[in-house]
Write a protein that holds these residues in place. Structure first.
Motif, mmCIF file in Angstrom:
data_model
loop_
_atom_site.group_PDB
_atom_site.id
_atom_site.type_symbol
_atom_site.label_atom_id
_atom_site.label_comp_id
_atom_site.label_asym_id
_atom_site.label_seq_id
_atom_site.Cartn_x
_atom_site.Cartn_y
_atom_site.Cartn_z
ATOM 1 N N ARG A 162 0.832 -1.205 0.000
ATOM 2 C CA ARG A 162 0.000 0.000 0.000
ATOM 3 C C ARG A 162 0.869 1.258 0.000
ATOM 4 O O ARG A 162 0.575 2.224 -0.697
ATOM 5 C CB ARG A 162 -0.932 0.004 1.206
ATOM 6 C CG ARG A 162 -2.104 -0.914 1.036
ATOM 7 C CD ARG A 162 -3.071 -0.781 2.195
ATOM 8 N NE ARG A 162 -4.161 -1.728 2.024
ATOM 9 C CZ ARG A 162 -4.753 -2.368 3.004
ATOM 10 N NH1 ARG A 162 -4.379 -2.162 4.256
ATOM 11 N NH2 ARG A 162 -5.732 -3.214 2.766
ATOM 12 N N GLN A 175 2.371 1.615 -3.416
ATOM 13 C CA GLN A 175 1.362 2.068 -4.364
ATOM 14 C C GLN A 175 1.098 3.561 -4.193
ATOM 15 O O GLN A 175 1.014 4.299 -5.183
ATOM 16 C CB GLN A 175 0.058 1.294 -4.181
ATOM 17 C CG GLN A 175 -1.010 1.671 -5.184
ATOM 18 C CD GLN A 175 -2.288 0.868 -4.990
ATOM 19 O OE1 GLN A 175 -2.454 0.160 -4.008
ATOM 20 N NE2 GLN A 175 -3.192 0.991 -5.937
ATOM 21 N N ALA A 176 0.986 4.021 -2.959
ATOM 22 C CA ALA A 176 0.763 5.453 -2.707
ATOM 23 C C ALA A 176 1.942 6.271 -3.227
ATOM 24 O O ALA A 176 1.755 7.339 -3.825
ATOM 25 C CB ALA A 176 0.550 5.696 -1.224
ATOM 26 N N ARG A 177 3.160 5.776 -3.022
ATOM 27 C CA ARG A 177 4.350 6.475 -3.503
ATOM 28 C C ARG A 177 4.376 6.510 -5.028
ATOM 29 O O ARG A 177 4.692 7.533 -5.630
ATOM 30 C CB ARG A 177 5.606 5.781 -2.957
ATOM 31 C CG ARG A 177 6.892 6.403 -3.405
ATOM 32 C CD ARG A 177 7.117 7.745 -2.753
ATOM 33 N NE ARG A 177 8.394 8.277 -3.208
ATOM 34 C CZ ARG A 177 8.595 9.527 -3.518
ATOM 35 N NH1 ARG A 177 7.632 10.402 -3.390
ATOM 36 N NH2 ARG A 177 9.761 9.936 -3.941
ATOM 37 N N THR A 178 4.010 5.406 -5.658
ATOM 38 C CA THR A 178 3.961 5.351 -7.119
ATOM 39 C C THR A 178 2.939 6.337 -7.650
ATOM 40 O O THR A 178 3.204 7.069 -8.625
ATOM 41 C CB THR A 178 3.617 3.919 -7.584
ATOM 42 O OG1 THR A 178 4.612 3.021 -7.085
ATOM 43 C CG2 THR A 178 3.554 3.825 -9.096
ATOM 44 N N GLU A 179 1.773 6.392 -7.037
ATOM 45 C CA GLU A 179 0.737 7.335 -7.463
ATOM 46 C C GLU A 179 1.214 8.771 -7.307
ATOM 47 O O GLU A 179 0.972 9.619 -8.166
ATOM 48 C CB GLU A 179 -0.552 7.098 -6.684
ATOM 49 C CG GLU A 179 -1.249 5.813 -7.075
ATOM 50 C CD GLU A 179 -2.406 5.443 -6.155
ATOM 51 O OE1 GLU A 179 -2.696 6.198 -5.192
ATOM 52 O OE2 GLU A 179 -3.021 4.395 -6.399
ATOM 53 N N GLN A 180 1.920 9.041 -6.210
ATOM 54 C CA GLN A 180 2.450 10.380 -5.973
ATOM 55 C C GLN A 180 3.470 10.750 -7.058
ATOM 56 O O GLN A 180 3.467 11.870 -7.580
ATOM 57 C CB GLN A 180 3.093 10.436 -4.592
ATOM 58 C CG GLN A 180 3.654 11.787 -4.220
ATOM 59 C CD GLN A 180 4.355 11.757 -2.873
ATOM 60 O OE1 GLN A 180 4.829 10.709 -2.420
ATOM 61 N NE2 GLN A 180 4.437 12.906 -2.233
ATOM 62 N N LEU A 210 3.600 9.528 -10.103
ATOM 63 C CA LEU A 210 2.870 9.714 -11.365
ATOM 64 C C LEU A 210 2.258 11.112 -11.449
ATOM 65 O O LEU A 210 2.277 11.748 -12.505
ATOM 66 C CB LEU A 210 1.785 8.649 -11.518
ATOM 67 C CG LEU A 210 2.275 7.268 -11.951
ATOM 68 C CD1 LEU A 210 1.135 6.247 -11.889
ATOM 69 C CD2 LEU A 210 2.853 7.323 -13.351
ATOM 70 N N VAL A 211 1.717 11.576 -10.344
ATOM 71 C CA VAL A 211 1.155 12.930 -10.310
ATOM 72 C C VAL A 211 2.259 13.948 -10.575
ATOM 73 O O VAL A 211 2.070 14.905 -11.337
ATOM 74 C CB VAL A 211 0.454 13.192 -8.952
ATOM 75 C CG1 VAL A 211 0.141 14.658 -8.755
ATOM 76 C CG2 VAL A 211 -0.807 12.358 -8.847
ATOM 77 N N SER A 222 3.195 13.800 -14.281
ATOM 78 C CA SER A 222 2.144 14.451 -15.087
ATOM 79 C C SER A 222 2.231 15.963 -14.962
ATOM 80 O O SER A 222 2.106 16.686 -15.958
ATOM 81 C CB SER A 222 0.765 13.979 -14.655
ATOM 82 O OG SER A 222 0.608 12.617 -14.923
#
Length: 172
Positions: free
Chosen positions: A149, A152-157, A159-160, A163
């Motif tokens: 988890r 995943q949160a770090r990966t999402e961060q 990606l943001v 972007s």
């Protein structure tokens, strides 16, 4: 999960209380982090084992549940820190049960006296060790899920951030 496990432990062996010690990330000492049942006093228990406590390594290696009274005669407990020994007696711990995964002490299950004040039988000790073996897998799985988890949160961060950087570049 810990609270449910501890309540099940209390019910299974008819104990007054049971607790779990986990390694504190800052000090690496094992400290009481969960407790269920009829706690011995209104004040929080200060139950801890130093990370370098030789008894912890021995318990992890032997994968053996012991009665607290054995600490006075076990050679492996002779070098225990006085404060650690006093915290065990002060909390009225009767059983120490290592929770071991991959040869490493994951947690320590401690159990207080039985409700009826009778001693724990060998069957109780075996039951606690069986529970601890299953619990080791559950704890490790929970740690893996927690780690995934966080990743995943770090990966999402990230990606943001990528972007946002791409959008800034496009605007330039």
């Amino acid at each position: 999960l810990a609270r449910l496990t501890l309540q099940t432990t209390v019910d299974a062996v008819k104990a007054r209380w049971a607790g779990m010690l986990f390694q504190d990330p800052s000090s690496e000492d094992y400290t009481l982090q969960f407790i269920e049942g009829d706690v011995p006093s209104r004040q929080p228990l200060d139950l801890r084992f130093r990370k370098e406590e030789p008894l912890l390594n021995w318990l992890a290696g032997e994968r053996m549940t012991i009665r607290a009274e054995m600490l006075d005669v076990l050679p492996e407990a002779k070098g225990m820190w006085v404060e650690d020994k006093q915290s065990i007696s002060g909390a009225h711990v009767e059983i120490l049960c290592p929770i071991v995964y991959g040869g490493r002490l994951s947690s320590l299950l401690v159990v207080g006296p039985k409700e009826d004040e009778t001693p724990y039988s060998d069957e109780h000790l075996e039951l606690l060790m069986t529970m601890a073996n299953g619990l080791a897998v559950v704890i490790e799985n929970a740690r893996i899920v927690d780690s995934l988890r966080k990743q995943q949160a770090r990966t999402e961060q990230l990606l943001v951030q990528v972007s946002a950087a791409q959008e800034d570049e496009r605007q330039r």
